[in-house]
Scaffold this motif. Sequence first.
Motif, PDB file in Angstrom:
ATOM      1  N   LEU A   5     -13.649  -9.746   0.725  1.00 27.31           N
ATOM      2  CA  LEU A   5     -12.885  -8.830   1.566  1.00 27.31           C
ATOM      3  C   LEU A   5     -11.381  -9.039   1.366  1.00 27.31           C
ATOM      4  O   LEU A   5     -10.613  -8.072   1.305  1.00 27.31           O
ATOM      5  N   GLY A   6     -10.961 -10.293   1.229  1.00 27.64           N
ATOM      6  CA  GLY A   6      -9.559 -10.603   0.963  1.00 27.64           C
ATOM      7  C   GLY A   6      -9.083  -9.980  -0.339  1.00 27.64           C
ATOM      8  O   GLY A   6      -7.992  -9.411  -0.416  1.00 27.64           O
ATOM      9  N   TRP A   7      -9.895 -10.084  -1.384  1.00 27.11           N
ATOM     10  CA  TRP A   7      -9.558  -9.474  -2.670  1.00 27.11           C
ATOM     11  C   TRP A   7      -9.482  -7.950  -2.561  1.00 27.11           C
ATOM     12  O   TRP A   7      -8.599  -7.320  -3.161  1.00 27.11           O
ATOM     13  N   ILE A   8     -10.406  -7.363  -1.806  1.00 27.78           N
ATOM     14  CA  ILE A   8     -10.406  -5.902  -1.639  1.00 27.78           C
ATOM     15  C   ILE A   8      -9.114  -5.449  -0.965  1.00 27.78           C
ATOM     16  O   ILE A   8      -8.474  -4.493  -1.408  1.00 27.78           O
ATOM     17  N   PHE A   9      -8.710  -6.141   0.100  1.00 26.95           N
ATOM     18  CA  PHE A   9      -7.460  -5.785   0.782  1.00 26.95           C
ATOM     19  C   PHE A   9      -6.258  -5.956  -0.143  1.00 26.95           C
ATOM     20  O   PHE A   9      -5.352  -5.125  -0.168  1.00 26.95           O
ATOM     21  N   PHE A  10      -6.247  -7.037  -0.917  1.00 26.05           N
ATOM     22  CA  PHE A  10      -5.128  -7.287  -1.823  1.00 26.05           C
ATOM     23  C   PHE A  10      -5.046  -6.214  -2.907  1.00 26.05           C
ATOM     24  O   PHE A  10      -3.967  -5.674  -3.178  1.00 26.05           O
ATOM     25  N   VAL A  11      -6.163  -5.880  -3.509  1.00 23.44           N
ATOM     26  CA  VAL A  11      -6.181  -4.850  -4.566  1.00 23.44           C
ATOM     27  C   VAL A  11      -5.763  -3.496  -3.985  1.00 23.44           C
ATOM     28  O   VAL A  11      -4.975  -2.763  -4.610  1.00 23.44           O
ATOM     29  N   ALA A  12      -6.236  -3.165  -2.796  1.00 23.22           N
ATOM     30  CA  ALA A  12      -5.843  -1.905  -2.159  1.00 23.22           C
ATOM     31  C   ALA A  12      -4.333  -1.888  -1.911  1.00 23.22           C
ATOM     32  O   ALA A  12      -3.666  -0.871  -2.144  1.00 23.22           O
ATOM     33  N   TYR A  13      -3.795  -2.992  -1.470  1.00 21.03           N
ATOM     34  CA  TYR A  13      -2.351  -3.091  -1.232  1.00 21.03           C
ATOM     35  C   TYR A  13      -1.568  -2.950  -2.539  1.00 21.03           C
ATOM     36  O   TYR A  13      -0.557  -2.241  -2.599  1.00 21.03           O
ATOM     37  N   VAL A  14      -2.018  -3.604  -3.601  1.00 23.24           N
ATOM     38  CA  VAL A  14      -1.348  -3.500  -4.902  1.00 23.24           C
ATOM     39  C   VAL A  14      -1.391  -2.057  -5.407  1.00 23.24           C
ATOM     40  O   VAL A  14      -0.396  -1.544  -5.941  1.00 23.24           O
ATOM     41  N   LEU A  15      -2.511  -1.386  -5.227  1.00 30.30           N
ATOM     42  CA  LEU A  15      -2.604   0.027  -5.621  1.00 30.30           C
ATOM     43  C   LEU A  15      -1.622   0.878  -4.818  1.00 30.30           C
ATOM     44  O   LEU A  15      -0.993   1.793  -5.365  1.00 30.30           O
ATOM     45  N   PHE A  16      -1.479   0.571  -3.525  1.00 20.73           N
ATOM     46  CA  PHE A  16      -0.483   1.253  -2.702  1.00 20.73           C
ATOM     47  C   PHE A  16       0.925   1.018  -3.258  1.00 20.73           C
ATOM     48  O   PHE A  16       1.727   1.954  -3.355  1.00 20.73           O
ATOM     49  N   LEU A  17       1.243  -0.230  -3.621  1.00 21.39           N
ATOM     50  CA  LEU A  17       2.563  -0.533  -4.190  1.00 21.39           C
ATOM     51  C   LEU A  17       2.798   0.246  -5.489  1.00 21.39           C
ATOM     52  O   LEU A  17       3.902   0.754  -5.712  1.00 21.39           O
ATOM     53  N   LEU A  18       1.784   0.329  -6.327  1.00 24.10           N
ATOM     54  CA  LEU A  18       1.926   1.083  -7.576  1.00 24.10           C
ATOM     55  C   LEU A  18       2.154   2.561  -7.296  1.00 24.10           C
ATOM     56  O   LEU A  18       2.955   3.212  -7.973  1.00 24.10           O
ATOM     57  N   TRP A  19       1.459   3.089  -6.307  1.00 24.51           N
ATOM     58  CA  TRP A  19       1.684   4.485  -5.929  1.00 24.51           C
ATOM     59  C   TRP A  19       3.122   4.662  -5.418  1.00 24.51           C
ATOM     60  O   TRP A  19       3.818   5.589  -5.822  1.00 24.51           O
ATOM     61  N   ASN A  61      14.299  -2.881   2.672  1.00 23.71           N
ATOM     62  CA  ASN A  61      12.964  -2.267   2.625  1.00 23.71           C
ATOM     63  C   ASN A  61      12.086  -2.935   1.567  1.00 23.71           C
ATOM     64  O   ASN A  61      10.879  -3.101   1.769  1.00 23.71           O
ATOM     65  N   ASN A  62      12.679  -3.301   0.419  1.00 27.83           N
ATOM     66  CA  ASN A  62      11.911  -3.988  -0.625  1.00 27.83           C
ATOM     67  C   ASN A  62      11.374  -5.320  -0.109  1.00 27.83           C
ATOM     68  O   ASN A  62      10.228  -5.683  -0.396  1.00 27.83           O
ATOM     69  N   ILE A  63      12.192  -6.047   0.638  1.00 32.20           N
ATOM     70  CA  ILE A  63      11.729  -7.306   1.221  1.00 32.20           C
ATOM     71  C   ILE A  63      10.552  -7.036   2.155  1.00 32.20           C
ATOM     72  O   ILE A  63       9.504  -7.679   2.067  1.00 32.20           O
ATOM     73  N   LEU A  64      10.724  -6.071   3.046  1.00 35.49           N
ATOM     74  CA  LEU A  64       9.688  -5.778   4.042  1.00 35.49           C
ATOM     75  C   LEU A  64       8.378  -5.320   3.414  1.00 35.49           C
ATOM     76  O   LEU A  64       7.296  -5.728   3.843  1.00 35.49           O
ATOM     77  N   VAL A  65       8.462  -4.465   2.394  1.00 30.76           N
ATOM     78  CA  VAL A  65       7.236  -3.909   1.807  1.00 30.76           C
ATOM     79  C   VAL A  65       6.472  -4.963   0.995  1.00 30.76           C
ATOM     80  O   VAL A  65       5.269  -4.810   0.766  1.00 30.76           O
ATOM     81  N   ALA A  90       8.753  -7.402 -12.024  1.00 28.54           N
ATOM     82  CA  ALA A  90       9.455  -7.124 -13.281  1.00 28.54           C
ATOM     83  C   ALA A  90       8.756  -6.001 -14.047  1.00 28.54           C
ATOM     84  O   ALA A  90       9.419  -5.153 -14.659  1.00 28.54           O
ATOM     85  N   ALA A  91       7.426  -5.974 -13.985  1.00 29.27           N
ATOM     86  CA  ALA A  91       6.677  -4.895 -14.649  1.00 29.27           C
ATOM     87  C   ALA A  91       6.985  -3.550 -14.002  1.00 29.27           C
ATOM     88  O   ALA A  91       7.174  -2.540 -14.702  1.00 29.27           O
ATOM     89  N   ILE A  92       7.054  -3.515 -12.682  1.00 26.23           N
ATOM     90  CA  ILE A  92       7.395  -2.271 -11.976  1.00 26.23           C
ATOM     91  C   ILE A  92       8.777  -1.788 -12.413  1.00 26.23           C
ATOM     92  O   ILE A  92       8.962  -0.614 -12.742  1.00 26.23           O
ATOM     93  N   GLU A  93       9.742  -2.691 -12.425  1.00 23.52           N
ATOM     94  CA  GLU A  93      11.105  -2.313 -12.814  1.00 23.52           C
ATOM     95  C   GLU A  93      11.156  -1.839 -14.260  1.00 23.52           C
ATOM     96  O   GLU A  93      11.877  -0.888 -14.577  1.00 23.52           O
ATOM     97  N   THR A  94      10.386  -2.468 -15.140  1.00 25.79           N
ATOM     98  CA  THR A  94      10.347  -2.073 -16.549  1.00 25.79           C
ATOM     99  C   THR A  94       9.774  -0.662 -16.702  1.00 25.79           C
ATOM    100  O   THR A  94      10.316   0.162 -17.447  1.00 25.79           O
ATOM    101  N   VAL A  95       8.692  -0.379 -15.992  1.00 23.96           N
ATOM    102  CA  VAL A  95       8.089   0.958 -16.041  1.00 23.96           C
ATOM    103  C   VAL A  95       9.056   1.990 -15.458  1.00 23.96           C
ATOM    104  O   VAL A  95       9.223   3.078 -16.025  1.00 23.96           O
TER     105      VAL A  95
END
Length: 133
Positions: A5-19, A61-65, A90-95
């Motif tokens: 369940l912890g992994w599911i929440f983390f992956v969902a959050y990372v997908l939200f960040l990518l969006w 906002n970046n800190i908070l998110v 760094a990957a986000i900034e590069t993209v």
Amino acid sequence: MKKRLGWIFFVAYVLFLLWLTILSRQPRVGERVFKWELLWAYRAWIAGESFGRTESIQNINNILVFIPFGVLFPVKNWKALLLTVLLFSAAIETVQFGFNLGWCELDDVICNVLGAAIGFGLWKMIKGKIDAV
């Protein structure tokens, strides 16, 4: 089950960040912006430049998110967390730079890592209080 369940929440959050940081954005018109200068937005705000306040608030906002990144990170090791969030940010900034989806800023990476570190610290503090009960 709890770990899964912890992994599911983390992956969902990372997908939200990518969006939020990549997938929801349209390419900017004009040249790409790459900002290496540390804390430039705060200095601009203090100097009275109109965009300084807006960009400084964006840093906050970046800190908070990224606080949930540290809370939800499934590997409870601060070195692994810092390395992962540093590379992810760094990957986000590069993209963003490569596809001209926003400004590529060193301050963003620093704020993201700071947010995750705060989240990890909060998690450790809360866990310590729960374990003490």
